[in-house]
Motif scaffolding. Sequence first.
Motif, mmCIF file in Angstrom:
data_model
loop_
_atom_site.group_PDB
_atom_site.id
_atom_site.type_symbol
_atom_site.label_atom_id
_atom_site.label_comp_id
_atom_site.label_asym_id
_atom_site.label_seq_id
_atom_site.Cartn_x
_atom_site.Cartn_y
_atom_site.Cartn_z
ATOM 1 N N LEU A 123 -30.330 -19.034 -7.971
ATOM 2 C CA LEU A 123 -29.478 -18.273 -8.882
ATOM 3 C C LEU A 123 -29.865 -16.803 -8.758
ATOM 4 C CD1 LEU A 123 -27.436 -18.064 -11.253
ATOM 5 C CD2 LEU A 123 -29.374 -18.366 -12.800
ATOM 6 N N GLN A 124 -28.880 -15.944 -8.471
ATOM 7 C CA GLN A 124 -29.140 -14.514 -8.324
ATOM 8 C C GLN A 124 -27.932 -13.723 -8.800
ATOM 9 O OE1 GLN A 124 -29.991 -14.092 -4.169
ATOM 10 N NE2 GLN A 124 -28.084 -15.020 -3.508
ATOM 11 N N PHE A 125 -28.059 -12.388 -8.751
ATOM 12 C CA PHE A 125 -26.996 -11.499 -9.226
ATOM 13 C C PHE A 125 -26.305 -10.814 -8.058
ATOM 14 C CE2 PHE A 125 -29.771 -11.038 -13.139
ATOM 15 C CZ PHE A 125 -28.966 -11.847 -13.912
ATOM 16 N N GLU A 126 -25.075 -10.427 -8.300
ATOM 17 C CA GLU A 126 -24.374 -9.514 -7.410
ATOM 18 C C GLU A 126 -23.720 -8.424 -8.245
ATOM 19 O OE1 GLU A 126 -21.162 -11.240 -5.287
ATOM 20 O OE2 GLU A 126 -20.362 -12.364 -6.996
ATOM 21 N N ASN A 127 -23.552 -7.261 -7.636
ATOM 22 C CA ASN A 127 -23.055 -6.086 -8.357
ATOM 23 C C ASN A 127 -21.621 -5.784 -7.945
ATOM 24 O OD1 ASN A 127 -23.143 -3.953 -10.087
ATOM 25 N ND2 ASN A 127 -24.149 -2.560 -8.671
ATOM 26 N N ARG A 128 -20.755 -5.708 -8.932
ATOM 27 C CA ARG A 128 -19.357 -5.342 -8.694
ATOM 28 C C ARG A 128 -18.992 -4.150 -9.568
ATOM 29 N NH1 ARG A 128 -16.704 -11.358 -9.530
ATOM 30 N NH2 ARG A 128 -18.010 -12.489 -8.014
ATOM 31 N N GLU A 129 -17.958 -3.466 -9.195
ATOM 32 C CA GLU A 129 -17.522 -2.305 -9.971
ATOM 33 C C GLU A 129 -16.971 -2.776 -11.316
ATOM 34 O OE1 GLU A 129 -14.829 0.185 -7.959
ATOM 35 O OE2 GLU A 129 -16.193 0.677 -6.314
ATOM 36 N N ALA A 130 -17.389 -2.055 -12.370
ATOM 37 C CA ALA A 130 -16.946 -2.405 -13.726
ATOM 38 C C ALA A 130 -15.869 -1.440 -14.190
ATOM 39 C CB ALA A 130 -18.132 -2.374 -14.687
ATOM 40 N N ASP A 131 -14.913 -1.975 -14.946
ATOM 41 C CA ASP A 131 -13.814 -1.142 -15.453
ATOM 42 C C ASP A 131 -14.151 -0.478 -16.773
ATOM 43 O OD1 ASP A 131 -12.361 -2.012 -13.275
ATOM 44 O OD2 ASP A 131 -11.517 -3.725 -14.359
ATOM 45 N N ALA A 132 -15.110 -1.017 -17.488
ATOM 46 C CA ALA A 132 -15.407 -0.496 -18.824
ATOM 47 C C ALA A 132 -16.914 -0.311 -18.978
ATOM 48 C CB ALA A 132 -14.885 -1.456 -19.899
#
Length: 780
Positions: free
Chosen positions: A276-285
């Motif tokens: 289990l790990q994280f990924e970073n995506r662009e956030a709108d808010a």
Amino acid sequence: MASPSLVTEVLAHSGRLEKEDLSTKISRLSQRVEEVKGEVCDMINKKYEEFLPSLQSAEDLVSQVDNLSSDIDMLKSRIENEVQRDLHVAVTEFTELKQQLEKNTVILSVLKELQEFDIAIEKFSCKVSERNYIAAAEHLEKAQITLRALKLRKGSELQVLKGLGIELTLQKENLLYHLGEEWRQLVVWKLPPAKDLEDVKSALKTELHLYTLTPKEESGCRPLLTSVLQAFSIVGELNAKLKFFSQILLRYILKPLISYPSLHTQIEHQTQSVVLQFENREADAEHSSPTKVFLNILSVFQFLHQHLLDVPLELSLEKEKKSKVALAEVLGDMIWKEVSDCIIKDCLVYSIPTNTSMLEQYEEVIQSTEEFENSLKKMKFLKGDATDLLKYARNINAHFASKKCQDVIVMARNLMTTEIHNTVKIIPESGVSVPKLPALTAGDKLKQQKVSKTVHNEMMELANENKLEQHTFALPACRISESVQKLMDLAYQTLSEATSSSTQCAIQLFYTVRNIFHLFHDVVPTYHKENLQKLPQLSAIHHNNCMFIAHHLLTLGHQFKYHLPSPLCDGAATFVDLVPGFRRLGTEGFLVQMRIQKGELLERLANVRNFSNMDDDENYANATKAIRQVLHQLKRLGKVWQDVLPVHVYCKAMGTLLNTAVTEIIGRITALEDISAEDGNKLYALCRLVIEEGPHVFTPLLEENKNKKYQEEVPICVKKWVKFKELMLILQANLQEIVDRWADGKGPLANEFSTSEVKNLMRALFQNTERRAAALAKIK
């Protein structure tokens, strides 16, 4: 006659009673008694028929009865003495045998339990070596139960039990060591440094590896991780192990998912493990939406449920105390409170609508919250009862009201602490745009009609007497701070929103608006105190701000009264009580500035040395300089206050300050005891400078041609202006002209000066002659 052989036989018995059954003998004796009884009856019957013949037989019968009675007494005595003694001996022997049997039984039971303990320890060691941790934990618990039973027995060897207890403790520590080593290899955390927990980049370094291995000895059976967890549960150490795991899970996985909108979970399946790990995506808010947070957290719990927590646990092996509970439920009890609090604080709070039109859209959040909790309940992370998270989401009206009120107060305070020198022009035609209010109910219309009818009648009566100007009740033209205008717009918007809100929300919003004005009354004079004292323009703007607010407070409540719920619509919706406080706040602040300006004027005039010895060029130059400084100060103030203060306030303020200067000059001159002709001419020149330049400070409007009207009204604004002119006439007049202007106390001079003041001036200006004495006599 029957033979007494039975009694003789019984009495002749010298052996132990055991040889013949006692009950049999007693039965025989009873039978014999019956026989004797029958014979007695026969004898009595024959008594009267065969008296003489039967006498001998009766005597024989009596003898037999006596013998039988004697036999009975002997038998009774024998029973009481010998039988009971032998019976007591038998009972004692039986009791001793029974106690010995019981003791032997206890010893056998203890030996059996010691054997069970030894067997359990041997099997435990064997299962540990086979990595069969569940069976090992069960055998260890059997040994513990056996030892507990031994300790409860009385008379057991204490030294033996002490040794068994030490052995049990050692074996338990041995099992915990092996379980701990297995846990560290099966559940692996890769965490960022503790100092780097404040940003998204550090969260991307977090990984959770779960190894799904199966021991060789149990190929095809349950995963090793499941066995380890169940073994921890059996020995009672599961909570301690899960507590540490839950805190890491909460800190490094769940809280970042809630706090950072750009984070998403990613699950990677490897040969013998799952990651289990994280990924970073662009956030709108700036803040994550509740739906997105719920999906991310569900993915984490589903991952844990599938690979770690879907394990039913037996909390005890003792009879009638076994209870099964899901491992997910144990973890849920540990972290759910903190998870729900974090979701509320870092997510749901920011999703609360800012206006009533968005409240309907919030139903989606309530629905997604309910679905989120139902999913957790299916995985047994949550129990069936309602939680604080769902209660918070459903209680949207209260939260909306609280957040709205908080936002309004924050916006208001920001406006109050901004610079107040940015101004906007207010004219009588200006007004605040009030949004369209909802339609009134039938009851509200009835109330409004009654009030409107009364007000209309009063206005008609007033109109019949005198025609009112269009802008009679309007605020005069002036400049106010742009922030104050925005503040009043905020008050109107908030009250407008209250008219379409729930009862609770409407009441909260109304009193929030009242709190805005209370806050203004406390914050602004304190926050801007230094500038209000140093800068005359700001003190004038502050004065206008307070009057502007007070002006609107007169009607603010009435405009919304009938659109608000009870008790507001019954008379509580009013702001009129705040009006005197705001008027006083504006007036007192401006009066402080007026006192400062008066002090500066008097300080400049104090350097003139009472206007004496004006024939000295230096003294005259200093006096001229002081007068010009006074006039310059007034002109500078006029420029600063021009187009800021309302015209009538401007003229009154400038008139008061100029009057202060004129009064001071009059007082200084009238106090002189000797004024030469040259001094009189120079004093006259100084006064003429004031007369010529003084009216020019009255420039309330930017248009020059419109200021002439106010410059001509200087005598109205400056109370001592006419007296000042009369003083100038006295400085240039002869004795007769002074007497003529006095006109026996009825002339213009008498209207401004007292008798003593005129006489003092005459004595200072003219030498002591008969003409002066005659003139002085006429001043009375």
